[in-house]
Design an enzyme around this catalytic site. Structure first.
Site, PDB file in Angstrom:
ATOM      1  N   SER B 145      -8.659 144.291 115.961  1.00  0.00           N
ATOM      2  CA  SER B 145      -9.525 144.011 114.821  1.00  0.00           C
ATOM      3  C   SER B 145      -9.016 144.773 113.585  1.00  0.00           C
ATOM      4  CB  SER B 145     -10.967 144.391 115.170  1.00  0.00           C
ATOM      5  OG  SER B 145     -11.868 143.857 114.244  1.00  0.00           O
ATOM      6  N   ARG B 215     -25.514 145.487 110.512  1.00  0.00           N
ATOM      7  CA  ARG B 215     -24.913 145.546 111.837  1.00  0.00           C
ATOM      8  C   ARG B 215     -25.291 144.318 112.671  1.00  0.00           C
ATOM      9  NH1 ARG B 215     -20.774 147.308 115.044  1.00  0.00           N
ATOM     10  NH2 ARG B 215     -21.498 147.948 117.096  1.00  0.00           N
ATOM     11  N   ASP B 311     -12.686 133.937 120.086  1.00  0.00           N
ATOM     12  CA  ASP B 311     -12.849 134.775 118.888  1.00  0.00           C
ATOM     13  C   ASP B 311     -12.915 133.877 117.657  1.00  0.00           C
ATOM     14  OD1 ASP B 311     -12.697 136.567 116.785  1.00  0.00           O
ATOM     15  OD2 ASP B 311     -10.926 137.625 117.533  1.00  0.00           O
ATOM     16  N   HIS B 344     -14.867 137.876 119.707  1.00  0.00           N
ATOM     17  CA  HIS B 344     -14.010 138.894 119.104  1.00  0.00           C
ATOM     18  C   HIS B 344     -14.025 140.192 119.913  1.00  0.00           C
ATOM     19  CE1 HIS B 344     -11.874 141.096 116.065  1.00  0.00           C
ATOM     20  NE2 HIS B 344     -12.854 141.949 115.919  1.00  0.00           N
ATOM     21  N   ASP B 345     -15.170 140.553 120.460  1.00  0.00           N
ATOM     22  CA  ASP B 345     -15.289 141.810 121.214  1.00  0.00           C
ATOM     23  C   ASP B 345     -14.462 141.831 122.493  1.00  0.00           C
ATOM     24  OD1 ASP B 345     -16.739 143.436 119.605  1.00  0.00           O
ATOM     25  OD2 ASP B 345     -18.629 143.261 120.693  1.00  0.00           O
TER      26      ASP B 345
END
Lengths: 364, 364
Positions: B145, B215, B311, B344-345
């Protein structure tokens, strides 16, 4: 408080899915075209989350043209020379129908005393309005996005009330990701100290900052990644170089800020909470024993489903899921995925193929 | 103010892309494994937006294990029996390296007087730290990232400083959609009245509500639609039926609220503003005359790019774009798109195929 919008008051309290009932419900609506003698040419257009009844007439607050003028009017795909078009503000909203800012029985605004409603409750309000208008069966019920949810809900729960059902860019249930984005918006509103637990009516300030953030987050989901890249890319806003600051250096930042602040001038934060909640609760299958096909069993209506290939909010798979259920229920259904670069918002924008599908379905 | 983190002070002011310079820069870092005699076995791990130097050791605030313990340690893919692993908190962040909450020359926190920095500035700080450590060339620079952005930036701007470059789930430039999501987060923070123009240090309240919303919005982009559906679907949280209220009825709502509030205990809102700004400014090609291949011309390093099929924040096309540029520059590069459901994680989670790729690239 006089209602500056055209409206009617429902004669009976409206029963709600929560078990509560809503008394003295006001339904604000606009109509276009003429209802024929046997009342068989009525088309009900259901609006989306932040939409309203001003589908083809000037918005009284913004002064902007109606949100679907390209689709509705004389000679247009939804032809008002031929059809009597009705569009009503849903309950829970803020353009004249009963919602959180309306007075409760004590004369004070409901605010968060307003009952949590569902999409089916919204449709219940629309059906009661049609009863009051003496319209037993619609020629067609039409809607995009949350409007499509209402169209499907009407077909599932009041199957005799519409001969045709046109549901565009929509879904039969809200996904975890859909709920997540809405929850961000609600938390943004509730985090705004001007929200005051919903009791901001008559106060100097409304939770505009929170509502603007909610709108910005939602707005991204209405557009496609490709569309954003094409429209804005990394282009700077009225400057030749980055400022190394926190102003809106990029066009996309400036655009989003504009979308957020403009929205607060025409929409009520509590309505945003209630309507997003209704959408998150939406799951037609759950209402009908867990099987979507059961929801549509025996429906006499003809259906048309339309999705857009760049819509990642309610992607094509969601429409296909509905189509499979309609197939299983033996209902006549046509389905098309249109190619358009605008993401979810495609249903509101210049997509000539959509015009042809709408016209074809109404004519056919 | 004593620094509770392990750190070193850079001997010289750090020049920044903005034209400003940052004096007395503190770099907080953790190391694992032993540096060999010729200092040839150092691996620099670059962390993501909200990451930190505690890559494989307990986080001092949350007490949680390091964020990449599954990847870094004795016998693990980044094997600390073999390599000397360094991970430093980037400038602008809040875990001990110089950032908005650090004292400026007047002894007061910089707050919004902190200069706007870029990804290249972060890397400049890391390179100056390596100088101070006497490490002329890294065996490998690794990052996922925003960490991958730093790895690519180091390769482009300090080509002699790393023999290998491993960039995971990343991009060479922030897209309009990436910028848009970050702008929502920044607006959420700045709309929080406790933000006070950034001057909340030492005050009773910090802009926690705004930071939590930021967040939450960002967190959705780290997960895939499929992953959210699998993990949460429309399941209710500790209840049998919807409450017809605004509590977290759905598990996904509860999870997001938890993510938001937990984050505020370990992260600084101003740091979030500065780091997202740096990411939005990131465009390696722009720094090198508009052509990405030029950025990597003559690089002696070997590259490995990894993307994940789920992602949608930095999709595979972004990695492929980098690979094409590296090909055009004649650099040796391997590239793999891994299949993983976590969005993405995925780079942080249990994806055994990633372990094999990382190990293979370091061994090869």
């Amino acid at each position: 408080m006089s209602n500056p919008h055209t409206s009617l008051t429902l004669p009976n309290p409206l029963p709600l899915d929560s078990g509560q009932a809503l008394a003295c419900v006001e339904m604000a609506y606009e109509t276009y075209g003429t209802l024929n003698a046997d009342k068989s040419n009525a088309i009900l257009i259901c609006h989306a989350l932040t939409g309203d009844q001003y589908v083809a007439s000037t918005h009284p607050i913004t002064g902007k043209p109606g949100w679907w003028e390209r689709m509705v009017g004389p000679g247009k795909p939804i032809d008002t020379d031929r059809f009597h078009v009705i569009c009503a503000n849903v309950i829970g909203s803020c353009l004249g129908s009963t919602g959180p800012q309306s007075p409760a029985s004590d004369g004070e605004p409901y605010a968060m005393r307003f009952p949590v409603i569902t999409i089916r409750d919204m449709v219940r309000g629309l059906v009661a309005m049609l009863d009051a208008m003496g319209i037993a069966q619609l020629h067609t019920v039409v809607g995009g996005s949350m409007g499509g949810m209402q169209a499907l809900s009407l077909a599932a729960n009041w199957p005799d009330r519409a001969g045709r059902v046109l549901a565009i860019a929509t879904t039969a249930r809200h996904s975890a990701q859909n709920i997540a984005f809405h929850e961000v918006g609600r938390q943004a509103i509730m985090a705004d100290p001007h929200w005051c637990g919903g009791d901001y009516y008559g106060e100097e300030s409304a939770p505009d900052a929170g509502l603007a953030v909610a709108r910005m987050a939602a707005h991204i989901t209405y557009l496609s990644e490709e569309g954003l890249t094409e429209k804005f890319g990394r282009r700077l806003q009225d400057r030749d170089a980055k400022t190394f600051g926190f102003d809106a250096d990029f066009q996309v930042e400036s655009y989003l800020r504009y979308q957020g602040s403009g929205f607060t001038r025409r929409f009520d934060a509590n309505s945003y909470l209630y309507i997003t909640r209704a959408m998150d609760y939406f799951d037609i299958a759950e209402e009908h024993g867990g099987t979507l096909a059961k929801a549509f069993a025996g429906t006499p209506a003809r259906f048309c489903l339309v999705s857009f290939d760049s819509d990642w909010l309610y992607p094509t798979a969601e429409s296909r899921h509905v189509v499979h259920a309609l197939n299983a229920a033996g209902a006549p259904v046509s389905f098309v995925e249109l190619s358009a670069p605008f993401g979810h918002d495609s249903f509101l924008l210049d997509v000539p193929a959509l015009d042809r599908v709408v016209k074809g379905f109404l004519d056919g």
